[in-house]
Motif scaffolding. Structure first.
Motif, PDB file in Angstrom:
ATOM      1  N   MET A   1       5.614  -9.098   3.421  1.00 15.46           N
ATOM      2  CA  MET A   1       6.359  -8.958   4.669  1.00 15.46           C
ATOM      3  C   MET A   1       5.803  -9.887   5.751  1.00 15.46           C
ATOM      4  O   MET A   1       6.552 -10.441   6.548  1.00 15.46           O
ATOM      5  CB  MET A   1       6.302  -7.512   5.161  1.00 15.46           C
TER       6      MET A   1
ATOM      7  N   GLN B   1      10.913  -2.342   6.241  1.00 22.16           N
ATOM      8  CA  GLN B   1      10.159  -1.639   5.200  1.00 22.16           C
ATOM      9  C   GLN B   1      11.074  -0.742   4.376  1.00 22.16           C
ATOM     10  O   GLN B   1      10.988  -0.703   3.148  1.00 22.16           O
ATOM     11  CB  GLN B   1       9.057  -0.789   5.841  1.00 22.16           C
TER      12      GLN B   1
ATOM     13  N   THR C   1      11.855  -1.032   0.402  1.00 23.64           N
ATOM     14  CA  THR C   1      11.552   0.087  -0.495  1.00 23.64           C
ATOM     15  C   THR C   1      12.758   0.480  -1.315  1.00 23.64           C
ATOM     16  O   THR C   1      12.687   0.678  -2.526  1.00 23.64           O
ATOM     17  CB  THR C   1      11.057   1.298   0.314  1.00 23.64           C
TER      18      THR C   1
END
Length: 289
Positions: free
Chosen positions: A1, A278, A282
């Motif tokens: 990231m 995030q 995921t």
């Protein structure tokens, strides 16, 4: 990231920095003089640590071996860039405005959930104009408020700019233009709590709030059971927004803010963008497996 953020935000930061240098009246060439002691990636890391863990600028200055003012200036440059990213829904889809959120929900036939959340801030100094505006009627504390929008799975879609906590939830939603967007936009179901009671009538039933209690005194037993069953069913559908707000508050910058209140909008929207990224990553990895 981190690599993705560097690739995305780095060019924007360099472009703005170069434009600022060129806008100054000067006698020597752009780029002459002392060089940065804090390179871009360190500026980004300092900002992320400050948002996630609440590390003070003094501590960050010691870690990176620079003056406190350098850290303060660096975070002040990176924070707005994070806020402008919007919430990530997919690698190629970002939502930056409430209008884009409503269009996204309508296009996919999804249900949205809204709720207000408060972040404690420092009390304005004595004698400051509008000092009482930041006092929350619910918690009796100095705070700012943001309206959070998630989908039915609890994924963050939008966090509004900060508003003084004395502003009621329903007033805040109206200021953001939610009523107009729902009235003129696609048919979208929006779940909300009792703080938004009244928006349903203004949006042709698109905002769904808990059922009204018709009997205020001595309700029949059958009605009490029915009302409680309906209330629990509504609460179970909208609980995901509470989970989304809980994930936001895990970032120390939103647990309680000790800095300037003027930065709260950028902080809230910056954290929302990072958290949504995030969540998207995921879900994407879960789909691939």
């Amino acid at each position: 990231m981190i690599a993705e953020l560097v690739a995305e935000i780095g060019p924007l930061w360099h472009e703005r920095h170069q434009a600022e240098l060129e806008s100054r009246p000067r006698r020597r060439a752009v780029g002459a003089g002392a060089k940065h002691k804090l390179v871009f990636i360190d500026r980004l890391l300092a900002t992320l640590v400050s948002l996630r863990h609440g590390a003070t600028h003094d501590v960050l200055a010691c870690w990176f071996g620079v003056d406190r003012s350098t850290i303060t200036r660096a975070i002040g440059e990176i924070r707005p860039l994070l806020a402008e990213r919007g919430c990530t829904i997919a690698p190629d889809i970002r939502l930056r405005t409430l209008a884009e959120v409503i269009d996204h929900l309508g296009a996919d036939g999804q249900t949205g959930i809204i709720d207000g959340t408060e972040i404690r801030v420092r009390r304005p100094a004595a004698g400051r104009k509008d000092r009482e505006k930041f006092i929350s009627g619910k918690n009796k504390q100095n705070a700012v408020k943001s309206m959070v929008v998630t989908d039915a799975e609890g994924r963050l879609l939008f966090c509004s700019p900060a508003e003084p906590a004395s502003c009621a939830d329903i007033t805040h939603a109206r200021k953001l233009g939610l009523v107009k967007l729902l009235a003129n936009g696609p048919a979208v179901e929006i779940l909300a709590d009792a703080g938004y009671q009244g928006l349903g009538a203004q949006t042709a039933g698109r905002v769904v709030t808990p059922p009204h209690r018709k009997f205020k005194k001595n309700p029949p037993e059958w009605y009490e059971e029915m009302h409680e069953r309906q209330r629990k069913a509504h609460s179970s559908r909208r609980i995901r927004v509470e989970h989304g707000i809980g994930h936001l508050k895990n970032w120390r910058a939103l647990a309680r803010h000790h800095g300037r209140r003027e930065h709260m909008s950028d902080i809230i929207q910056g954290v929302a963008g990072l958290l949504s990224h995030q969540q998207s990553a995921t879900l994407g990895s879960g789909t691939r497996t």
